[in-house]
Scaffold this active site. Structure first.
Site, PDB file in Angstrom:
ATOM      1  N   GLU A 194      -4.880   7.770  -2.837  1.00 19.17           N
ATOM      2  CA  GLU A 194      -5.166   6.531  -2.915  1.00 19.17           C
ATOM      3  C   GLU A 194      -5.624   5.769  -3.462  1.00 19.17           C
ATOM      4  OE1 GLU A 194      -4.810   6.098   1.169  1.00 19.17           O
ATOM      5  OE2 GLU A 194      -5.811   5.185   0.692  1.00 19.17           O
ATOM      6  N   HIS A 196       1.286   4.054  -2.777  1.00 19.89           N
ATOM      7  CA  HIS A 196       2.191   6.203  -2.639  1.00 19.89           C
ATOM      8  C   HIS A 196       3.415   6.158  -3.310  1.00 19.89           C
ATOM      9  CE1 HIS A 196      -1.818   6.642  -0.810  1.00 19.89           C
ATOM     10  NE2 HIS A 196      -1.460   5.452   0.568  1.00 19.89           N
ATOM     11  N   HIS A 204       0.608  -1.159  -0.104  1.00 19.64           N
ATOM     12  CA  HIS A 204       0.161  -0.021   0.112  1.00 19.64           C
ATOM     13  C   HIS A 204       1.107   1.252  -0.524  1.00 19.64           C
ATOM     14  CE1 HIS A 204      -4.168   2.186   1.079  1.00 19.64           C
ATOM     15  NE2 HIS A 204      -2.348   3.059   1.277  1.00 19.64           N
ATOM     16  N   GLU A 205       1.685   1.408   0.867  1.00 19.65           N
ATOM     17  CA  GLU A 205       3.084   2.557   1.426  1.00 19.65           C
ATOM     18  C   GLU A 205       2.980   2.395   0.291  1.00 19.65           C
ATOM     19  OE1 GLU A 205       1.663   4.779   3.169  1.00 19.65           O
ATOM     20  OE2 GLU A 205       0.646   3.198   4.092  1.00 19.65           O
TER      21      GLU A 205
HETATM   22 ZN    ZN Z   1      -2.983   5.042   1.734  1.00 20.28          ZN
END
Ligand code: ZN
Length: 514
Positions: A303, A268, A264-265
């Site tokens: 996101e 980003h 997830h990170e």
């Molecule tokens: Zn996030």
């Protein structure tokens, strides 16, 4: 020196101060000994004040006037023009927010967060309610200062998702619910336990870290400009595109926590590392209202990338067919009797649950809608603070079919409201919806993309995302990015189709029977 160069130098200094603040925050959340908290607070407060004074100064006003005259008539789409225009827009908005409101918010935040943390542990909503009321009153004053057309929520969501309004979100939510609620009902009716529980074994943390980092690098995360650390609440943070750091947290038994936290990170981070070097230290890598140096154009756009890499890639069947054998090399005994199919099903189990951060892809957005609807109600006065536990539980039952036994697992679970963060939740759902639109556009534009993904080759996808999204930093709004990539604004179709196809297959739902 041209007016543009003078303007740019001034903004570059602001960027430097904001990046220094971010480094201190990263350090506080990952490395700082507990004893450093108090003096770190002073350091952050001083630098934040310097950043604020630098930006709302008469010098900024003078430089803006001069540069606007100089660039008049230039291409409206150029980075230069967009940098100046955005700086002007946020300069005017921030100057409308009274200084006493800023200091009242800053003073309330640590107290309110402390009371919330205690109330959560003790399941005592009543003790937190007066602080939530104060946060709400400040948020209403902030909305009046910023200004809005229809709903006070519009002014607050602008800080996170400038293309969104309460009215647009209501339409979006209705469309999502129409697809998600029946899908969830069908899944729940077809749920069956996995043959074996994978998460009873122990997975040594150093190996978990090595595997997660191997995948992050396979996705394209550049460790020469990045690093992975541990944090209780994982986050990504960047100090220009040249230094983009991620964090994760570990569970000895529950392998997916660290892996998907990292992926997830990483999503980003890929966004931040992919920003055009020419935008470094410019207005197009500064979130003026949030006062962060950040390349992504909105919370939702950001996101959309964390969720694309984590869910649409990392939780796909193709991903596990390619990478499961490698994972088993790390954990031969723990995974001796597992295979790619079992792992795929294990990391995609759908279960209506009480806690947002543990929710799966199907139920996650329902958790978000419940929160956003409550925020809108609080801001327009149709809902009172003391009604929250009851309303929360009723909505949980309506959307997810579960009711929390305690407010700890209900209305008190998230930190956001204790810090006054009204308007930030929609970004998660907007991001989910956008992620499917972007991936659909990439599949259309890049020949052989599906085959590449099935071979575990991520460079073609990353390249498309960099060219179409990442490199622009904050130059285009989320809406403009969608228009440029897909030819339309936010649309739920691709996202609902993605979920329907994936979970129909996973749960063998067959054709949709009304
Ligand atoms: Zn996030």
């Amino acid at each position: 020196m041209s007016a543009y160069e003078q303007f740019q130098n001034h903004i570059a200094e602001l960027s430097d101060i904001l990046n220094a603040i971010s480094i201190l925050k990263w350090d506080a959340r990952t490395q700082m000994p507990p004893g450093g908290a108090e003096t770190r607070g002073y350091q952050l407060a001083t630098l934040s004040r310097l950043a604020q004074e630098h930006f709302i100064s008469d010098k900024t006003a003078r430089l803006l006037d001069a540069v606007e005259a100089e660039i008049a008539g230039e291409d409206e789409d150029s980075y230069r023009v967009r940098a100046v225009r955005q700086t002007r827009q946020y300069f005017e908005i921030i100057r409308r927010i009274p200084l006493d409101l800023v200091s009242e918010k800053a003073a309330l935040e640590p107290v309110s967060e402390h009371v919330w943390a205690k109330a959560k542990v003790e399941n005592d909503f009543a003790s937190f309610a007066p602080y939530l009321q104060q946060q709400l009153d400040l948020a209403k004053r902030q909305a009046e200062a910023i200004g809005y057309q229809e709903h006070p929520f519009d002014a607050l969501v602008f800080e996170y998702e400038p293309s969104m309004t309460a009215a647009k979100l209501r339409v979006l939510f209705d469309q999502l619910k129409a697809g998600l609620l029946p899908l969830l009902q069908r899944i729940v009716a077809h749920d069956r336990p996995l043959e074996r529980d994978l998460w009873v074994h122990e997975y040594p943390l150093d190996k978990q870290r090595a595997f997660a980092l191997e995948i992050a690098q396979a996705f394209g995360y550049d460790l020469n400009r990045g690093r992975l650390d541990v944090a209780p609440h994982p986050f990504e943070i960047s100090f220009t595109r040249q230094d983009v750091r991620i964090t994760t947290r570990y569970s000895l038994n529950y392998l997916p926590m660290a892996l998907f936290g990292t992926l997830h990170e990483t999503g980003h981070a890929l966004y931040e590392q992919g920003v055009d070097p020419a935008l470094t230290r410019t207005a197009l890598t500064i979130d003026f209202l949030g006062k962060y140096p950040v390349g992504g154009t909105s919370y939702g756009a950001h996101e959309s990338q964390s969720r694309l890499w984590e869910n649409q890639i990392g939780r796909s069947r193709e991903f596990w067919e390619v990478h499961f054998p490698r994972l088993r090399e790390y954990f031969p005994e723990q995974l001796a009797r597992a295979d790619a199919d079992l792992m795929y099903r294990a990391v995609n189990r759908v279960r209506p649950s009480l806690i947002r951060v543990e929710a799966d892809e199907v139920t996650y957005n329902l958790h978000i809608m419940l929160r956003v609807e409550i925020e809108m109600g609080l801001l327009d006065g149709s809902l009172k603070v003391n009604e929250l536990p009851e309303v929360w539980n009723a909505k949980m039952q309506e959307y997810l079919g579960v009711t929390p036994d305690t407010d700890t697992d209900g209305v008190l679970q998230d930190i956001h409201w204790s810090g006054g963060g009204f308007g930030s939740f929609p970004g998660y759902t907007v991001g989910n919806v956008m992620s499917a639109q972007f991936l659909e556009a990439a599949r259309r534009d890049v020949p052989g993309l599906n085959d590449a993904l099935a071979r575990g080759e991520y460079a073609p996808l990353l390249h498309w995302l960099q060219q179409n999204i990442y490199r622009h930093g904050r130059a285009y709004s989320a809406s403009e990015l969608l228009q440029r990539c897909t030819g339309s604004d936010l649309q739920v179709g691709p996202y609902l189709a993605y979920l329907e196809a994936k979970f129909s297959d996973l749960y063998q739902l067959g054709a949709y029977a009304h």
